[in-house]
Design a protein around this motif. Sequence first.
Motif, mmCIF file in Angstrom:
data_model
loop_
_atom_site.group_PDB
_atom_site.id
_atom_site.type_symbol
_atom_site.label_atom_id
_atom_site.label_comp_id
_atom_site.label_asym_id
_atom_site.label_seq_id
_atom_site.Cartn_x
_atom_site.Cartn_y
_atom_site.Cartn_z
ATOM 1 N N GLY A 1 -5.097 -2.844 -5.483
ATOM 2 C CA GLY A 1 -5.216 -3.741 -4.343
ATOM 3 C C GLY A 1 -6.466 -4.586 -4.352
ATOM 4 N N GLN B 1 0.822 -1.207 0.000
ATOM 5 C CA GLN B 1 0.000 0.000 0.000
ATOM 6 C C GLN B 1 0.857 1.259 0.000
ATOM 7 N N GLN C 1 -5.261 -6.608 0.346
ATOM 8 C CA GLN C 1 -4.381 -6.434 -0.808
ATOM 9 C C GLN C 1 -3.490 -7.655 -1.043
#
Length: 225
Positions: free
Chosen positions: A91, A10, A112
Amino acid sequence: MTFSIVGRCQQTGQLGIAVSSSSIAVGARCAWVRAGVGAVATQNVTLPALGVQILDLLGAGQHTPAAARDHALNADNWSQYRQVTVVDSQGRTAFFTGKEALGTHHAVAGAQCVAAGNMLAGAHVIEAMVQAFEKASGMLADRLLSTMQAGLAAGGEAGPVHSAALKVVGDVVWPIVDLRVDWADEDPIGQLDALWKAYRPQMHDYLTRALNPSAAPSYGVPGDE
């Protein structure tokens, strides 16, 4: 015969996959990643074309991971023999396991990430892998490898594994990490981890060499490229 993790970082947007199998050269058939697009594992009775097809569909920007998965599998007359996992550049995730999958099989999507496997020691192996990925910190490659170690510690495959692979993409079009152990009698995941530890300190230097050779370090090694 295979267990794997596809995931996205992320913080950096990196995408990657780690995979291990009892078969030879699992990285040649099962690991597919494309910068800015996604990561796909295609395993069980493997059709490598599924990885390319799903990434092409994601790259065109008109398919979600689930839609790309379905489009590719619907064109495969033997889809019930396949196991496929997908994570895209946002994701988002998708997975599929056909009814002809081998042995104990399981797939789980986490934050994700997607972990999946067949011929497993137990379905709990995949649960442990997702938990490990979500709890891990550091570079994506480190997280993927720690996830594989967690899967192995939970029992891994029903039999011994012999090959492993790690592939990660970032901001450039080529993989920034592309490491494989194509055959090992013992502990291919451990050998892959050792390769990554040797490569990690040099990874950014090789990127610098490619993008700005004048600033790149010179190792002075015979045959240096």
